[in-house]
Design an enzyme around this catalytic site. Structure first.
Site, PDB file in Angstrom:
ATOM      1  N   LYS A 188     -69.596  22.499  32.558  1.00  0.00           N
ATOM      2  CA  LYS A 188     -68.195  22.064  32.432  1.00  0.00           C
ATOM      3  C   LYS A 188     -67.267  23.192  32.864  1.00  0.00           C
ATOM      4  O   LYS A 188     -67.704  24.348  32.990  1.00  0.00           O
ATOM      5  CB  LYS A 188     -67.928  21.651  30.984  1.00  0.00           C
ATOM      6  N   TYR A 248     -42.593  45.296  31.743  1.00  0.00           N
ATOM      7  CA  TYR A 248     -41.616  44.400  31.113  1.00  0.00           C
ATOM      8  C   TYR A 248     -41.396  44.778  29.653  1.00  0.00           C
ATOM      9  O   TYR A 248     -42.349  45.064  28.918  1.00  0.00           O
ATOM     10  CB  TYR A 248     -42.107  42.952  31.154  1.00  0.00           C
TER      11      TYR A 248
HETATM   12  C1  LIG Z   1     -69.838  23.639  25.696  1.00  0.00           C
HETATM   13  C2  LIG Z   1     -70.947  22.955  25.003  1.00  0.00           C
HETATM   14  C3  LIG Z   1     -72.254  23.489  25.024  1.00  0.00           C
HETATM   15  C4  LIG Z   1     -72.547  24.863  25.587  1.00  0.00           C
HETATM   16  O1  LIG Z   1     -72.203  25.822  24.603  1.00  0.00           O
HETATM   17  P1  LIG Z   1     -72.376  27.382  24.872  1.00  0.00           P
HETATM   18  O2  LIG Z   1     -71.963  28.008  23.598  1.00  0.00           O
HETATM   19  O3  LIG Z   1     -71.477  27.720  26.017  1.00  0.00           O
HETATM   20  O4  LIG Z   1     -73.809  27.619  25.207  1.00  0.00           O
HETATM   21  C5  LIG Z   1     -73.271  22.735  24.476  1.00  0.00           C
HETATM   22  N1  LIG Z   1     -73.034  21.530  23.902  1.00  0.00           N
HETATM   23  C6  LIG Z   1     -71.788  21.011  23.834  1.00  0.00           C
HETATM   24  C7  LIG Z   1     -71.581  19.693  23.163  1.00  0.00           C
HETATM   25  C8  LIG Z   1     -70.705  21.698  24.360  1.00  0.00           C
HETATM   26  O5  LIG Z   1     -69.476  21.186  24.279  1.00  0.00           O
END
Ligand SMILES: *Cc1c(COP(=O)(O)O)cnc(C)c1O
Length: 387
Positions: free
Chosen positions: A50, A269
């Site tokens: 993702k 800034y």
């Molecule tokens: C993002 C996600 C993962 C991966 O988790 P990590 O901590 O990045 O390994 C696994 N399962 C679900 C449902 C997620 O949303």
């Protein structure tokens, strides 16, 4: 032999056009996937890709993982799933963020599997499958403690009595850890127990609970499939121990200018950093618009130990000086000998001692956010495409 190639999708920005150079090591990504698979006790290792494969690029990361042997991918959105499908025609692809009303046909068109997280979603998928006369695959998500997405455990325990479960193929029963990176957190065992209770009511259905950190828990909650994300990209899944993963992302920025400031001068800034003596400042060509968090700003006085960003100049850590700007970051390079620094040089923002976990800590956030914010203005290069 490693092959280097410029990205052909996200951008065609080359090094001479950009302020930041992002290097992604696909051989390290593939090797991390194999390490995770080998630690999963024989369970299938999937890959969570993702958010553009945590910022590394779906179009590059997915083929590298596929060549390593990965066949199951998880994304958050249908739009991401379609990108994965384009580069991995034979892969199994799950969409984590549930089924929006009226979207079943899009899933079928691209051969995607929804992760169903409510009775409404289950009903919609079941009735779509009935109307098509085809039992299509989906996962069911049970919420064992996050209170965010999925059926409650109580609802999960009633699943076996539902008639509409016969209308589709429950290819996976899954849940998600709340704090698997804290190996002694009692929530882990409570979640494993709750997940087991639901799983036992659905014999024959494959089960998945572990994210990256879950793979390394002493309880070994690997079940049939593990779902690593962060660790694939080099994040430490075991924060209380050494990182078993290899770094995947390296970020360099170029020095635009070098200047001396005098005692009592301020930098940046809102004048939030004060020079207590004559200091040399390097201005770097990336900023918060590149996803480098403004929360890494150094507000204080020169020489103070601040929890703030750092860069490696000629291998030596140099502290940020002042607020991170949109397109620029100022750093105190007084300690770097003159012959080791000049206009146009590159400095390391992520790499070496500045791991993604360390960059996140110094910005008051987590490495996940550093990775998934990696900017769109960088010149990206990939090595290990044969990895
Ligand atoms: C993002 C996600 C993962 C991966 O988790 P990590 O901590 O990045 O390994 C696994 N399962 C679900 C449902 C997620 O949303």
């Amino acid at each position: 032999m490693n092959k280097t190639e410029q990205t052909s999708t996200a951008s065609r920005i080359t090094a001479d056009m950009a302020g930041g150079l992002l290097h992604i090591d696909l051989a390290a990504l593939a090797s991390n996937w194999r390490t995770l698979r080998d630690n999963a006790g024989g369970a299938e290792a999937s890959a969570v890709v993702k958010a553009d494969a945590y910022g590394t690029g779906i179009e590059q990361a997915v083929p590298a993982l596929h060549r390593a042997g990965c066949r199951t991918f998880f994304v958050a959105h249908v739009s991401e799933a379609i990108r994965v499908r384009t580069v991995a025609p034979d892969a199994t692809i799950y969409v984590l963020n549930g089924l929006f009303p009226g979207t079943c046909a899009t899933y079928v068109e691209h051969n995607l599997r929804p992760v169903l997280g409510s009775f409404e979603e289950i009903e919609e998928w079941a009735s779509f499958c009935r109307s098509q006369g085809q039992k299509r695959e989906a996962a069911i998500h049970v919420d064992t403690g996050m209170n965010r997405l999925g059926l409650t455990v109580e609802q999960g325990l009633t699943l076996k009595g539902r008639n509409d479960l016969k209308d589709f193929e429950t290819a996976l029963l899954m849940s998600h850890f709340v704090s698997a990176e804290e190996s002694d957190n009692p929530l882990n065992i409570r979640q494993i127990d709750a997940f087991n209770a639901v799983r036992e009511t659905l014999p024959g259905v494959r089960a998945s609970l572990a994210n990256s950190s879950g793979i390394f828990l002493k309880e070994k909650p690997h079940f049939d499939l593990v779902r690593p994300g962060y660790a694939l990209y080099g994040g430490n899944p075991t924060p209380d121990r050494d990182n078993p993963m290899s770094a995947v992302a390296q970020l360099e920025a170029r020095i635009v200018q070098l200047r001396w400031v005098e005692e009592d001068d301020t930098v940046g800034y809102n004048a939030r950093w004060l020079a207590l003596g004559r200091r040399r400042i390097a201005t770097l060509s990336i900023g918060y618009a590149d996803g480098y968090p403004r929360s890494a700003s150094a507000r204080g006085k020169s020489g103070e130990e601040l929890l703030a960003g750092q860069v490696l100049v000629a291998g030596r850590p140099c502290p940020f000086a002042g607020n991170v700007s949109m397109d620029l970051i100022t750093v105190d390079v007084t300690d770097i000998p003159d012959n080791e620094i000049k206009r146009g040089d590159t400095v390391t923002m992520i790499g070496g001692a500045l791991t993604i976990d360390e960059v996140g800590r110094r910005a008051g956030t987590i490495g996940y956010e550093i990775l998934t914010s990696l900017g769109r203005r960088y010149a990206r290069s990939y090595t290990g495409t044969q990895g």
